[in-house]
Design a protein around this motif. Sequence first.
Motif, PDB file in Angstrom:
ATOM      1  N   GLU A 273       0.810  -1.222   0.000  1.00  0.00           N
ATOM      2  CA  GLU A 273       0.000   0.000   0.000  1.00  0.00           C
ATOM      3  C   GLU A 273       0.843   1.271   0.000  1.00  0.00           C
ATOM      4  OE1 GLU A 273      -3.297   0.495  -0.128  1.00  0.00           O
ATOM      5  OE2 GLU A 273      -3.776  -1.634  -0.324  1.00  0.00           O
ATOM      6  N   HIS A 274       1.964   1.257   0.733  1.00  0.00           N
ATOM      7  CA  HIS A 274       2.722   2.487   0.945  1.00  0.00           C
ATOM      8  C   HIS A 274       4.162   2.426   0.462  1.00  0.00           C
ATOM      9  CE1 HIS A 274      -0.645   3.848   3.378  1.00  0.00           C
ATOM     10  NE2 HIS A 274      -0.551   2.777   4.130  1.00  0.00           N
ATOM     11  N   GLY A 275       4.623   1.253   0.026  1.00  0.00           N
ATOM     12  CA  GLY A 275       5.984   1.138  -0.462  1.00  0.00           C
ATOM     13  C   GLY A 275       6.942   0.583   0.570  1.00  0.00           C
ATOM     14  N   PRO A 276       8.116   0.117   0.117  1.00  0.00           N
ATOM     15  CA  PRO A 276       9.067  -0.544   1.026  1.00  0.00           C
ATOM     16  C   PRO A 276       9.667   0.377   2.079  1.00  0.00           C
ATOM     17  CG  PRO A 276      10.006  -0.261  -1.175  1.00  0.00           C
ATOM     18  CD  PRO A 276       8.563   0.074  -1.287  1.00  0.00           C
ATOM     19  N   GLU A 277       9.807   1.675   1.785  1.00  0.00           N
ATOM     20  CA  GLU A 277      10.412   2.563   2.774  1.00  0.00           C
ATOM     21  C   GLU A 277       9.540   2.672   4.024  1.00  0.00           C
ATOM     22  OE1 GLU A 277      11.402   6.332   1.154  1.00  0.00           O
ATOM     23  OE2 GLU A 277      12.891   5.530  -0.251  1.00  0.00           O
TER      24      GLU A 277
ATOM     25  N   ILE B  67       8.535   1.028   9.743  1.00  0.00           N
ATOM     26  CA  ILE B  67       7.710   0.415  10.792  1.00  0.00           C
ATOM     27  C   ILE B  67       8.415  -0.799  11.379  1.00  0.00           C
ATOM     28  CG2 ILE B  67       5.531  -0.781  11.246  1.00  0.00           C
ATOM     29  CD1 ILE B  67       4.218   1.035   9.188  1.00  0.00           C
ATOM     30  N   ALA B  68       9.040  -1.603  10.517  1.00  0.00           N
ATOM     31  CA  ALA B  68       9.768  -2.785  10.992  1.00  0.00           C
ATOM     32  C   ALA B  68      10.909  -2.391  11.921  1.00  0.00           C
ATOM     33  CB  ALA B  68      10.293  -3.586   9.801  1.00  0.00           C
ATOM     34  N   ARG B  69      11.619  -1.300  11.587  1.00  0.00           N
ATOM     35  CA  ARG B  69      12.703  -0.852  12.468  1.00  0.00           C
ATOM     36  C   ARG B  69      12.165  -0.438  13.830  1.00  0.00           C
ATOM     37  NH1 ARG B  69      14.910   1.295   7.638  1.00  0.00           N
ATOM     38  NH2 ARG B  69      13.840   3.289   7.973  1.00  0.00           N
ATOM     39  N   ARG B  70      11.032   0.248  13.841  1.00  0.00           N
ATOM     40  CA  ARG B  70      10.431   0.629  15.118  1.00  0.00           C
ATOM     41  C   ARG B  70      10.053  -0.604  15.939  1.00  0.00           C
ATOM     42  NH1 ARG B  70       7.650   5.470  16.303  1.00  0.00           N
ATOM     43  NH2 ARG B  70       6.791   4.220  17.995  1.00  0.00           N
ATOM     44  N   MET B  71       9.609  -1.659  15.255  1.00  0.00           N
ATOM     45  CA  MET B  71       9.197  -2.883  15.943  1.00  0.00           C
ATOM     46  C   MET B  71      10.381  -3.796  16.254  1.00  0.00           C
ATOM     47  SD  MET B  71       5.758  -3.740  13.720  1.00  0.00           S
ATOM     48  CE  MET B  71       5.468  -5.296  14.602  1.00  0.00           C
TER      49      MET B  71
END
Length: 320
Positions: A175-179, A184-188
């Motif tokens: 929906e929003h692209g890999p960046e 979000i993955a880095r935050r998690m």
Amino acid sequence: MLENVAVVLLDGVHPFELGVVCEVFGLDRGDEGLPVYDFAVASAEGPTLTTHAGFSVGTEHGLERLESADLIAVPAGQTYVDREYPPELLDALRRAADRGARILSVCSGVFVLAAAGLLDGRRCAVHWRHADELARRYPLIRVEPDVLYVDAGPVITSAGTAAGIDACLHLVREEHGPEVANAIARRMVVPPHRDGGQAQYIERPLPRSRCDTVGEVLVWMERHLDEEVTVEQLAERAHMSPRTFARRFQQETGTTPYRWILRQRVLLAQRLLEATDETMDAIAWRTGFGNAAALRHQFVRSLGTTPQAYRRTFKGPEAA
């Protein structure tokens, strides 16, 4: 564009799987320039629900909240595999799919989607422990027990627990692209994409033979996985002709001698990667693959991941 997200709960919901969806879509990360979703938790069975962990969850939203959602997530829950589902919930999910909303399940939440008929004729993922039951109960579904998730738009299904993270991040990426997904993955503190599938996590102990006529040969094969053998040699050990041996082997094991011994070699390699610090060449020699390249080739074919990645997963980051 994905903007409105609702998570729908049934009694006995699993907190972790619910938390996965809340973590990806329910946190306001607008100060980092990341998407902010209109997020809500809705109940299909009253304002207060029990959880698998023994505490209760309350929400002010009912099924009407699903009518405006771009994405509806169904997390896993206790007894979801065996229970009946509210007809109103199944109708709401069907209406959402008909108007183009995305529907996502985590682990046993897939049974709710299946009951609504949203998976008929589609591929889907499920925790490997539930794969046989899902396929038996819903024969129109193509169950894939070895993958982490399946995107069969508008439906996305994921396997057990952490695979829900993979599916949610995949949807964000689409929906929003890999960046955005990577941020979000880095935050998690999780990988934005995991290689491989469920196959590497499935517990398949080396089987003990219950075969009538080839049982002794199977025991011998298990003890000599490092040796190259032919059907003719195995047949001679079983005191049969090669043709008879091959037929009996297929009848009693459900596979060919080559595929059987290949599977046992991969299983032994898994055990050695988990429990020892032996080099890849040493493991390849002990398991009959001969060299590390051949071990890697067959390991990837069988499990969807490399021996090195498998060892890191099950022995820790210091393993190579």
